[in-house]
Design a protein around this motif. Structure first.
Motif, PDB file in Angstrom:
ATOM      1  N   VAL A   3       4.194  -6.265  14.010  1.00 31.81           N
ATOM      2  CA  VAL A   3       4.188  -6.028  12.570  1.00 31.81           C
ATOM      3  C   VAL A   3       3.344  -4.799  12.248  1.00 31.81           C
ATOM      4  CG1 VAL A   3       3.373  -6.917  10.355  1.00 31.81           C
ATOM      5  CG2 VAL A   3       4.601  -8.424  11.910  1.00 31.81           C
ATOM      6  N   LEU A   4       2.125  -4.778  12.785  1.00 29.19           N
ATOM      7  CA  LEU A   4       1.213  -3.674  12.506  1.00 29.19           C
ATOM      8  C   LEU A   4       1.762  -2.354  13.048  1.00 29.19           C
ATOM      9  CD1 LEU A   4      -2.106  -5.544  13.337  1.00 29.19           C
ATOM     10  CD2 LEU A   4      -1.287  -4.912  11.062  1.00 29.19           C
ATOM     11  N   ASP A   5       2.295  -2.395  14.260  1.00 29.28           N
ATOM     12  CA  ASP A   5       2.853  -1.180  14.862  1.00 29.28           C
ATOM     13  C   ASP A   5       3.984  -0.609  14.009  1.00 29.28           C
ATOM     14  OD1 ASP A   5       1.333  -0.593  17.134  1.00 29.28           O
ATOM     15  OD2 ASP A   5       2.346  -2.117  18.319  1.00 29.28           O
ATOM     16  N   ASN A   6       4.874  -1.478  13.553  1.00 30.21           N
ATOM     17  CA  ASN A   6       6.020  -1.007  12.780  1.00 30.21           C
ATOM     18  C   ASN A   6       5.588  -0.493  11.412  1.00 30.21           C
ATOM     19  OD1 ASN A   6       8.911  -0.633  12.451  1.00 30.21           O
ATOM     20  ND2 ASN A   6       8.865  -2.368  11.040  1.00 30.21           N
ATOM     21  N   LEU A   7       4.654  -1.192  10.778  1.00 29.02           N
ATOM     22  CA  LEU A   7       4.249  -0.811   9.428  1.00 29.02           C
ATOM     23  C   LEU A   7       3.533   0.529   9.376  1.00 29.02           C
ATOM     24  CD1 LEU A   7       3.073  -4.226   7.931  1.00 29.02           C
ATOM     25  CD2 LEU A   7       5.144  -2.940   7.358  1.00 29.02           C
ATOM     26  N   ASP A  25       2.366   4.102   3.532  1.00 32.16           N
ATOM     27  CA  ASP A  25       1.311   5.106   3.398  1.00 32.16           C
ATOM     28  C   ASP A  25      -0.082   4.502   3.541  1.00 32.16           C
ATOM     29  OD1 ASP A  25       3.203   7.260   2.519  1.00 32.16           O
ATOM     30  OD2 ASP A  25       3.501   5.845   0.868  1.00 32.16           O
ATOM     31  N   MET A  26      -0.154   3.190   3.339  1.00 33.97           N
ATOM     32  CA  MET A  26      -1.453   2.524   3.349  1.00 33.97           C
ATOM     33  C   MET A  26      -1.302   1.121   3.935  1.00 33.97           C
ATOM     34  SD  MET A  26      -3.732   1.580   0.011  1.00 33.97           S
ATOM     35  CE  MET A  26      -3.301   3.194  -0.689  1.00 33.97           C
ATOM     36  N   LEU A  27      -2.130   0.785   4.904  1.00 31.47           N
ATOM     37  CA  LEU A  27      -2.101  -0.528   5.534  1.00 31.47           C
ATOM     38  C   LEU A  27      -3.434  -1.219   5.274  1.00 31.47           C
ATOM     39  CD1 LEU A  27      -0.738  -2.642   7.315  1.00 31.47           C
ATOM     40  CD2 LEU A  27      -1.479  -1.343   9.329  1.00 31.47           C
ATOM     41  N   LEU A  70      -0.028  -5.101   2.824  1.00 30.63           N
ATOM     42  CA  LEU A  70      -1.238  -5.902   2.980  1.00 30.63           C
ATOM     43  C   LEU A  70      -0.948  -6.965   4.020  1.00 30.63           C
ATOM     44  CD1 LEU A  70      -3.534  -7.313   0.187  1.00 30.63           C
ATOM     45  CD2 LEU A  70      -2.830  -8.725   2.108  1.00 30.63           C
ATOM     46  N   VAL A  71      -1.701  -6.923   5.114  1.00 25.43           N
ATOM     47  CA  VAL A  71      -1.486  -7.864   6.207  1.00 25.43           C
ATOM     48  C   VAL A  71      -2.775  -8.617   6.476  1.00 25.43           C
ATOM     49  CG1 VAL A  71      -0.773  -8.158   8.600  1.00 25.43           C
ATOM     50  CG2 VAL A  71       0.252  -6.344   7.214  1.00 25.43           C
ATOM     51  N   GLY A  72      -2.723  -9.932   6.354  1.00 23.64           N
ATOM     52  CA  GLY A  72      -3.880 -10.772   6.636  1.00 23.64           C
ATOM     53  C   GLY A  72      -3.528 -11.823   7.658  1.00 23.64           C
ATOM     54  N   ARG A 114       3.417   2.230  -5.618  1.00 25.17           N
ATOM     55  CA  ARG A 114       4.666   1.837  -6.262  1.00 25.17           C
ATOM     56  C   ARG A 114       5.335   0.664  -5.544  1.00 25.17           C
ATOM     57  NH1 ARG A 114       5.651   2.852 -11.115  1.00 25.17           N
ATOM     58  NH2 ARG A 114       7.896   3.035 -10.757  1.00 25.17           N
ATOM     59  N   THR A 115       4.971   0.451  -4.285  1.00 24.59           N
ATOM     60  CA  THR A 115       5.582  -0.621  -3.492  1.00 24.59           C
ATOM     61  C   THR A 115       4.515  -1.339  -2.688  1.00 24.59           C
ATOM     62  OG1 THR A 115       7.601   0.721  -3.250  1.00 24.59           O
ATOM     63  CG2 THR A 115       7.365  -1.162  -1.775  1.00 24.59           C
ATOM     64  N   LEU A 116       4.628  -2.682  -2.620  1.00 22.94           N
ATOM     65  CA  LEU A 116       3.705  -3.486  -1.825  1.00 22.94           C
ATOM     66  C   LEU A 116       4.473  -4.516  -1.012  1.00 22.94           C
ATOM     67  CD1 LEU A 116       0.882  -4.600  -1.025  1.00 22.94           C
ATOM     68  CD2 LEU A 116       1.020  -6.070  -3.068  1.00 22.94           C
ATOM     69  N   MET A 117       4.210  -4.528   0.298  1.00 26.60           N
ATOM     70  CA  MET A 117       4.694  -5.587   1.180  1.00 26.60           C
ATOM     71  C   MET A 117       3.485  -6.436   1.563  1.00 26.60           C
ATOM     72  SD  MET A 117       7.085  -7.023   3.079  1.00 26.60           S
ATOM     73  CE  MET A 117       8.444  -5.860   3.284  1.00 26.60           C
ATOM     74  N   TRP A 118       3.526  -7.738   1.251  1.00 24.90           N
ATOM     75  CA  TRP A 118       2.365  -8.624   1.463  1.00 24.90           C
ATOM     76  C   TRP A 118       2.696  -9.676   2.505  1.00 24.90           C
ATOM     77  CZ3 TRP A 118      -1.826  -9.686  -2.523  1.00 24.90           C
ATOM     78  CH2 TRP A 118      -2.711 -10.686  -2.096  1.00 24.90           C
ATOM     79  N   ASN A 119       1.837  -9.790   3.513  1.00 27.78           N
ATOM     80  CA  ASN A 119       2.003 -10.818   4.538  1.00 27.78           C
ATOM     81  C   ASN A 119       0.637 -11.336   4.988  1.00 27.78           C
ATOM     82  OD1 ASN A 119       2.272 -10.951   7.964  1.00 27.78           O
ATOM     83  ND2 ASN A 119       3.392 -12.404   6.708  1.00 27.78           N
ATOM     84  N   GLY A 120       0.299 -12.537   4.556  1.00 26.96           N
ATOM     85  CA  GLY A 120      -0.932 -13.174   5.003  1.00 26.96           C
ATOM     86  C   GLY A 120      -2.072 -13.095   4.008  1.00 26.96           C
TER      87      GLY A 120
END
Length: 397
Positions: free
Chosen positions: A205-209, A214-216, A193-195, A312-318
């Motif tokens: 960040v967006l390019d790498n993710l 599986d989901m942006l 989740l990128v805000g 199962r996994t969440l990376m949160w930024n913003g």
């Protein structure tokens, strides 16, 4: 990154251990006003002390630009460290030279010493080999426990590793292990989740993710640029029209990588970003020309929460919206609380950090509910951009 060395790999009794910590805390009325960063590194300090090491702390405060500035002295921080660890903490008026050597020579096994601001020396940020050699002479072992400073190749983060054996402290270890579990080898399905406000600040960040998850899920004002790229009308909303082509490229790359991009389907709009302003929730295809998007709407919140329930996994930024101004904090708060609840149930690994993320999660009251919340800003972002952090690379086997 993998294979980094930790305190488990060394015997420290009787050794002079140089420990790089992040003590860059706000000072108000001559005292440290926030102890969070000190609390994060306290376990490393106490473990080394308990094992009989002579603990010598290295840190910076502010940006003195290589000159001695009394307002950026670490002396008041020494008192705060002493308060947090519950043990005496001596202070030296310099990080090298006679003053540092004199205080270091007084240390017995288990004692703790904080040296003065490393950035009082211009050579610190230049990673000057001469300063590195002089600083290294104070110790027998180098422990880096400052992930948040390790995206810079400074003497106290990277240069010392050329002269001393280097290992990760417990805070650094926890950070690296959390980031590796969330991004390098995530349990799937994995989401990010990128805000935030601007696509331009998070292009890498967006390019790498898009190649990692599986989901942006994209929120905040940066989602507006993606909506523009899809031909949507966004009224007077903040956006970067010159990056529409870039947003289209990111969406194309994501599709080819099998990464689904999730954008708002409805939005909370208003005429101005003000507390208690009149708001309405509209479908994303029915955006009024004279309004601006300031948060995602109820349907979008429900969709994101449902998607997280599948992950199962969440990376949160913003943040998802302008959370600093109620009522535009609703999406950030509800989604964060849902992620924390899933974490509590054991179905989701949740790792967050960077920029306003910590403040947003504190606002939602869920900082302790996430698997790991990083206090790092730039270093966290550079990691999820896929960059090599010099201070971290120095710890590899």
């Amino acid at each position: 990154m993998s294979g980094f060395r930790t305190l488990d790999d060394v015997a420290v009794a009787g050794l002079r251990v140089l420990v790089r910590v992040d003590l860059n805390v706000p000072i108000q009325d001559g005292e440290a006003a926030d102890l969070i960063r000190i609390e994060r590194v306290a376990p490393t300090i106490l473990e080394l002390s308990d094992k009989g090491a002579r603990v010598i702390l290295l840190a910076h405060l502010g940006r003195p630009k290589g000159e001695r500035n009394p307002e950026m002295s670490l002396k008041p921080v020494a008192r705060a460290v002493q308060k947090v660890v519950g043990r005496p903490v001596a202070f030296a008026s310099d990080c090298v030279g006679d003053a540092a050597e004199k205080e270091a020579a007084k240390l017995g096994n288990g004692d703790i010493l904080l040296l003065e601001n490393t950035r009082f020396h211009a050579g610190e940020e230049k990673n000057d080999p001469k300063l590195a050699k002089e600083m290294a002479a104070l110790g027998d072992l180098f422990v880096n426990d400052a992930f948040s400073c390790s995206h810079r190749a400074h003497v106290s983060t990277e240069g010392l590793s050329k002269h001393l054996e280097a290992v990760a402290g417990r805070c650094m270890q926890a950070e690296l292990e959390a980031l590796e579990r969330a991004l390098s080898n995530p349990e799937r399905p994995a989401a990010a989740l990128v805000g935030g406000a601007k696509v331009s600040t998070k292009l890498d960040v967006l390019d790498n993710l898009t190649g990692k998850v599986d989901m942006l899920i994209i929120g905040g004002a940066m989602a507006n640029t993606f909506l523009l790229a899809m031909g949507k009308q966004i009224g007077k909303s903040l956006a970067e029209p010159d990056l529409v082509a870039t947003a289209q490229r990111i969406m194309t790359t994501a599709k080819s990588n099998g990464c689904e991009i999730v954008l708002p389907v409805d939005a909370v709009v208003a005429s101005a970003l003000e507390a208690d302003v009149e708001t309405e929730t509209v479908d994303i295809d029915s955006m009024p020309e004279d309004r601006m998007i300031l948060d995602v709407g109820r349907r979008s919140i429900a969709e994101v929460i449902a998607r997280l329930g599948e992950c199962r996994t969440l990376m949160w930024n913003g943040p998802m919206g302008a959370f600093e101004v109620p009522p535009f904090d609703k999406a950030t708060v509800e989604i964060a609380r849902a992620a924390a609840e899933l974490t509590k149930k054991g179905t989701l690994l949740s790792v967050a950090g960077g920029g306003d993320t910590g403040r947003a999660l504190n606002h939602a009251g869920v900082t302790d509910g996430f698997s790991y919340v990083s206090t790092a800003g730039g270093a966290f972002l550079e990691w999820i951009e896929g960059k090599t952090l010099p201070g971290v690379a120095a710890l590899q086997d």
